[in-house]
Scaffold this motif. Structure first.
Motif, mmCIF file in Angstrom:
data_model
loop_
_atom_site.group_PDB
_atom_site.id
_atom_site.type_symbol
_atom_site.label_atom_id
_atom_site.label_comp_id
_atom_site.label_asym_id
_atom_site.label_seq_id
_atom_site.Cartn_x
_atom_site.Cartn_y
_atom_site.Cartn_z
ATOM 1 N N CYS A 9 -54.232 11.292 32.962
ATOM 2 C CA CYS A 9 -53.222 11.574 31.932
ATOM 3 C C CYS A 9 -53.157 13.076 31.649
ATOM 4 C CB CYS A 9 -53.568 10.804 30.658
ATOM 5 S SG CYS A 9 -52.422 11.132 29.291
ATOM 6 N N TYR A 11 -52.107 14.520 28.866
ATOM 7 C CA TYR A 11 -52.068 14.879 27.445
ATOM 8 C C TYR A 11 -53.452 15.313 26.953
ATOM 9 C CZ TYR A 11 -47.229 13.197 26.897
ATOM 10 O OH TYR A 11 -45.872 13.031 26.981
ATOM 11 N N CYS A 12 -54.195 14.464 26.301
ATOM 12 C CA CYS A 12 -55.334 14.987 25.541
ATOM 13 C C CYS A 12 -56.631 15.015 26.342
ATOM 14 C CB CYS A 12 -55.524 14.190 24.255
ATOM 15 S SG CYS A 12 -56.426 12.646 24.447
ATOM 16 N N VAL A 14 -59.260 13.339 26.169
ATOM 17 C CA VAL A 14 -59.979 12.101 26.505
ATOM 18 C C VAL A 14 -60.000 11.932 28.019
ATOM 19 C CG1 VAL A 14 -60.063 9.593 26.224
ATOM 20 C CG2 VAL A 14 -59.360 11.025 24.316
ATOM 21 N N GLY A 15 -58.889 12.301 28.673
ATOM 22 C CA GLY A 15 -58.864 12.285 30.136
ATOM 23 C C GLY A 15 -58.785 10.894 30.735
ATOM 24 N N CYS A 16 -57.830 10.091 30.257
ATOM 25 C CA CYS A 16 -57.740 8.705 30.723
ATOM 26 C C CYS A 16 -57.212 8.624 32.158
ATOM 27 C CB CYS A 16 -56.807 7.919 29.816
ATOM 28 S SG CYS A 16 -57.398 7.782 28.124
ATOM 29 N N LEU A 43 -54.483 2.749 27.596
ATOM 30 C CA LEU A 43 -53.715 3.980 27.365
ATOM 31 C C LEU A 43 -53.192 3.948 25.944
ATOM 32 C CD1 LEU A 43 -51.504 4.289 30.585
ATOM 33 C CD2 LEU A 43 -53.603 5.543 30.064
ATOM 34 N N CYS A 44 -53.033 5.125 25.358
ATOM 35 C CA CYS A 44 -52.417 5.183 24.028
ATOM 36 C C CYS A 44 -50.906 5.270 24.188
ATOM 37 C CB CYS A 44 -52.967 6.371 23.238
ATOM 38 S SG CYS A 44 -52.290 7.951 23.762
ATOM 39 N N LYS A 46 -48.865 7.751 23.959
ATOM 40 C CA LYS A 46 -48.373 8.871 24.768
ATOM 41 C C LYS A 46 -48.542 8.585 26.262
ATOM 42 C CE LYS A 46 -50.839 11.986 22.454
ATOM 43 N NZ LYS A 46 -51.200 11.402 21.167
ATOM 44 N N GLY A 47 -49.723 8.107 26.636
ATOM 45 C CA GLY A 47 -49.946 7.785 28.039
ATOM 46 C C GLY A 47 -49.013 6.678 28.511
ATOM 47 N N PRO A 173 -56.810 8.858 20.736
ATOM 48 C CA PRO A 173 -56.729 7.432 20.352
ATOM 49 C C PRO A 173 -57.641 6.510 21.159
ATOM 50 C CG PRO A 173 -54.533 8.376 20.683
ATOM 51 C CD PRO A 173 -55.514 9.386 21.163
ATOM 52 N N ILE A 174 -57.789 6.767 22.432
ATOM 53 C CA ILE A 174 -58.586 5.834 23.236
ATOM 54 C C ILE A 174 -60.072 5.937 22.877
ATOM 55 C CG2 ILE A 174 -59.286 5.306 25.619
ATOM 56 C CD1 ILE A 174 -56.437 4.316 24.773
HETATM 57 FE FE1 SF4 Z 1 -53.585 10.268 27.486
HETATM 58 FE FE2 SF4 Z 1 -53.754 8.884 25.218
HETATM 59 FE FE3 SF4 Z 1 -55.750 8.827 26.966
HETATM 60 FE FE4 SF4 Z 1 -55.285 11.018 25.541
HETATM 61 S S1 SF4 Z 1 -55.958 9.017 24.740
HETATM 62 S S2 SF4 Z 1 -55.723 10.944 27.734
HETATM 63 S S3 SF4 Z 1 -53.056 10.993 25.420
HETATM 64 S S4 SF4 Z 1 -53.675 8.028 27.292
#
Ligand code: SF4
Length: 889
Positions: A9, A11-12, A14-16, A43-44, A46-47, A173-174
């Protein structure tokens, strides 16, 4: 053939892990990767919505020189000639690079090598300076290196998790959901949230400490004292593995001699503080997670060390379920740290102030012009652009005209700078508007490389889309410019895999275990091995390809004597106190469904629906201005106009405004323009969480809501202030102005360009009430609508936006002009659950109708919160809001 690509991902921190599937029709499906250890398939919001952001609308597809297309050869020659001329005429430090945690590690590595090894300046800094530089400085002071000790897996083990200055429910979020799952499985486990605001994260906590803004170091000084007095010192660990405990404890006693003093200074109840201190004291497996609320401060580094001190005193570090854990904001903030993206570091965690380290890097790179000292950190860098010391700047994948503090000064500085190069995937950003040379870069889905998340886990970002137009990888653009500057041999990379190998080789070069960052086990990866690289946590030295889950379990640190260092912290208040002229503290931060300056998330209708308009949250007791009014937020540095949101969750004397809106999404809402540029003296991180401001009513002659299938051109809105958000079928605007047009009907016809097909107009004007309503139908479908009133028009916005999906709205006629559905018709209200499209009103009605009493019941009744789970904290909040009046009867 359908192809599934495992990637990460964008975005953040967390690195999903993500699985992207290209369908036969070219569409992309996004799902969580069940095999990725960071998220195990989750996934949150955004993902989940990433597929909505992949279109080419707004992309920069060709190089542009002063607005005109040029070929790559010419663009690269211009960049190289401009840099060469500036170096020759003004010296190495007249050139700078401002880069980004959105870059992949390979991109970062190449630009850092060019700058620090071949141009002879360390003037390269990253937007991660705004995010976690204080954590880096704190780690280096305590551990001797920028080492994150713990892992996400520790969250499953911890008895107590403390979240400080981190609204993880929205920003990570995750990870937050992982914490929640562990608590649900082990009811005795506790979550404490320390945050001035009652955030969705705080709502879920066993204990929320709403401390006074900026008082975190005092709170942790008090904890240090309490731990010592409660007999919780791990004497064996402290004596064998640390230095400086006595001085740190003495400083803490001076700052917070008693719990009552700590409570008074932090503005929290003594009983609540005691409960936290006792819980921490009795929890052997305690973790402290912190983020921007700690880092973005003029004493951010001290706050980080005040936290680490408590873990060192109790020996709660390097053990399962224990330790401090800094949550990084960006997908590759950590990767940038690894390769020296910060102006005061070298690559591979080598120190720029250490002559031996500089010499090591010089020999490894065969560098002809090694930087001899640290470069300018972000705020200093733009100061130097402003005063002409920097005369050529290359900005990569970031938008400082929105995100930097005192952003108006940053914009003015760039407008005056003789050479501004911007490489980005988007054509129109606030920063791109200041560029002389625009270079088209690859976007997520096209890039090939690696990123590192908050727990040191290196993951691959793999491409699943073809590069559009003439877009190129950032590393390739930099290498081409380096070649034209005469460094062809040192930048002759043919692939991201080659760069990664060199990066890994440097990490192990003359590394006998005294440097933390070592990924020597990955230095031999061939192209296939790199392509197949599974997520791995560094260090992964030669012989340990499986990596390392947790550090410091052996009590050995990366300081010269191998001992961790306590830091004696004397708490300091924020640099700028409130004054009579600026009596309120502005705190800035992120929202659940927006990201940074919205260049990606702003393209997603699902995400934009959550908060379509910029706002400022204010405690109702602090103002007599009505909810929903427009207000002007002003500081000595600049101003922004925002929608007032009365929020009991907001502490008195403070306001909160999101950081996301720039000039591409609102004409007058750049919060960075308001924020002060005071920085932490050690980390250089700006105090984005504390700016004294003034709030005043922004009076307007009129306000309007407008929705249309086509985005309006800038000329249409001349003289009008606006905020825009994308919808599933077009765009929605909130407008206001100080001058009324002579005829609203004519204004509407001018703003909405003529449609070729059958058009049907509806309009209504009440000049006495200064109200105007207008709707245009094309082939019986709603094509555009406009609602004007003296104040914010009271209409059902979500219902109107939803009407654009209807095949015919002809029968609605007067309802349409009223802007309200028929009584009893479904009106979702503001979107809460992105995955299932469930709105606030529908949820509130279900809670009342079915007497729902928990988030799970709301999910079963409405479908909200059962997919990605990002909205579950908001569901809890809605439950409380609906239930509270009932309970108080
Ligand atoms: Fe992406 Fe959401 Fe995971 Fe952050 S918590 S890496 S924004 S899916």
């Amino acid at each position: 053939m359908q192809r599934v690509v495992a990637t990460t991902c964008p975005y953040c921190g967390v690195g999903c892990g993500i699985r992207a599937r290209r369908r036969w029709d070219g569409a992309v499906e996004i799902a969580g990767d069940p095999d990725h250890p960071a998220n195990r398939g989750r996934l949150c919001s955004k993902g989940t919505a990433l597929a909505e952001t992949l279109g080419l609308a707004g992309r920069l597809l060709h190089p542009l020189w002063r607005g005109r297309p040029v070929g790559w050869d010419r663009a690269l020659a211009i960049a190289a000639a401009g840099i060469r001329r500036t170096l020759r005429e003004h010296g190495p430090d007249s050139v700078a690079f401002y880069v980004s945690g959105q870059l992949l590690t390979e991109d970062y590595y190449v630009v850092n090598k060019l700058c620090k090894g071949f141009l002879g300046t360390a003037n390269i800094d990253t937007n991660s300076r705004l995010c976690m530089a204080s954590s880096v400085a704190g780690h280096r002071r305590a551990f001797g290196a920028d080492t994150v000790p713990a892992s996400y897996g520790d969250l499953d083990e911890a008895e107590l998790i403390v979240l400080v200055g981190a609204n993880a429910a929205w920003c990570h979020p995750i990870l937050f959901q992982r914490i929640e799952r562990a608590r649900a499985a082990h009811p005795g486990r506790r979550l404490v949230v320390i945050d001035p605001r009652r955030t969705p994260t705080a709502d879920a906590a066993d204990l929320h400490l709403p401390l006074r803004s900026g008082s975190d170091a005092t709170l942790f000084a008090g904890l240090l004292v309490h731990l010592a007095d409660a007999g919780r010192i791990d004497h064996g660990f402290v004596e064998r593995h640390t230095t400086g405990a006595a001085a740190a404890l003495a400083a803490a006693r001076a700052a917070a001699p008693t719990l009552e003093v700590a409570a008074e200074q932090c503005g929290v109840e003594a009983a609540a503080l005691r409960r936290f201190y006792d819980w921490f004291a009795e929890s052997e497996r305690a973790m402290t997670l912190y983020s921007q609320g700690i880092n973005q401060s003029t004493s951010g580094t001290d706050k980080v060390n005040a936290i680490i001190n408590c873990h060192l005193l109790t020996g709660r570090i390097g053990k399962a379920g224990a330790g401090p854990l800094s949550l990084t904001g960006q997908p590759n903030a950590m990767g940038g740290r690894e390769v020296g993206g910060l102006a005061n570091q070298l690559a591979a965690h080598l120190e720029i102030d250490n002559p031996a380290h500089r010499d090591l890097a010089r020999r490894f790179w065969r560098a002809p012009a090694m930087a001899e000292r640290a470069g300018l950190k972000a705020v200093e860098m733009f100061d130097a652009v402003a005063d002409g010391r920097i005369r050529a700047i290359w900005i990569m994948s970031t938008n400082p005209v929105v995100s930097m503090p005192e952003a108006d000064r940053v914009r003015a500085a760039l407008e005056r700078c003789p050479l501004v190069i911007v490489s980005d995937c988007m054509r129109d950003t606030d920063t791109a508007r200041t560029a002389d040379l625009l270079l088209p870069a690859l976007a997520w889905g096209e890039k090939d490389g690696t990123v590192t998340n908050s727990e040191r886990r290196i993951s691959r970002q793999r491409p699943f889309l073809e590069p559009p137009g003439e877009a190129r990888a950032d590393w390739r653009i930099v290498a081409e410019v380096a070649r034209r500057l005469g460094f062809a041999d040192s930048f002759a990379y043919g692939s991201a895999a080659e760069i990664f190998r060199e990066h890994a080789l440097l990490s192990q070069f003359e590394n006998d275990g005294r440097r933390d960052f070592d990924i020597g086990a990955l230095a031999e990866l061939d192209a296939d091995g790199y392509d197949a690289l599974a997520p791995v946590q560094w260090p992964a030295p030669r012989g340990r390809p499986e990596g390392t889950e947790r550090l410091f379990g052996d009590g050995r640190f990366f300081t010269p004597d191998g001992r961790a260092r306590f830091v004696a912290v004397t708490p300091r208040p924020p640099l700028h106190p409130v004054t009579a002229a600026f009596p309120v503290i502005l705190n800035t931060g992120r929202l659940r469904d927006h990201w940074h300056t919205m260049t990606r998330s702003g393209r997603s209708p699902s995400l934009a629906a959550h908060e379509p308009e910029p706002f400022v949250a204010v405690n109702p007791a602090d103002t007599d201005i009505a909810d929903g009014a427009l207000v002007r937020l002003a500081s000595p540095h600049g101003a922004a106009v925002l929608r007032l949101r009365l929020s009991p969750e907001q502490p008195r004397g403070t306001v909160f405004a999101p950081m996301h809106w720039g000039a591409t999404h609102a004409s007058d809402a750049r919060i960075g323009a308001v924020v002060n540029a005071a920085v932490d003296p050690l980390s250089g991180q700006p105090e984005l969480k504390h700016t004294p401001v003034r709030l005043e009513r922004r009076r307007t002659r009129w306000q309007a809501f407008l929705a249309t299938r086509r985005r309006l051109g800038a000329a249409s809105l001349d003289g009008v202030a606006w905020a825009v958000a994308v919808t599933p079928y077009g765009w929605r605007y909130e407008l206001y102005g100080d001058e009324r047009p002579e005829s609203w009907e004519e204004w509407a016809r001018r703003v909405f360009p003529e449609a070729r097909r059958a058009t049907h107009w509806l309009s209504y004007e009440d000049s006495g009430a200064a109200a105007f309503r207008y709707a245009r139908l094309v082939d019986d479908q709603l094509d555009a609508c406009l609602f004007v009133a003296p104040d914010r028009p009271a209409i059902a916005r979500e219902w109107l936006v939803g009407l654009f999906a209807e095949a015919s709205v002809r029968a609605l006629n007067l309802r349409l002009l009223a802007g309200q559905p028929a009584p009893g018709s479904p009106d979702n209200g503001k979107l809460v659950c992105v995955c299932r499209g469930v709105g606030e009103r529908a949820i509130e009605q279900a809670i009342r109708r079915e007497r729902l009493d928990c988030v799970e019941a709301v999910g079963a009744a409405t479908g909200a919160g059962v997919t990605c789970g990002s909205c579950r904290p908001e569901l809890a909040l809605l439950l409380r809001r609906v239930q509270e009046p009932v309970g108080s009867d």
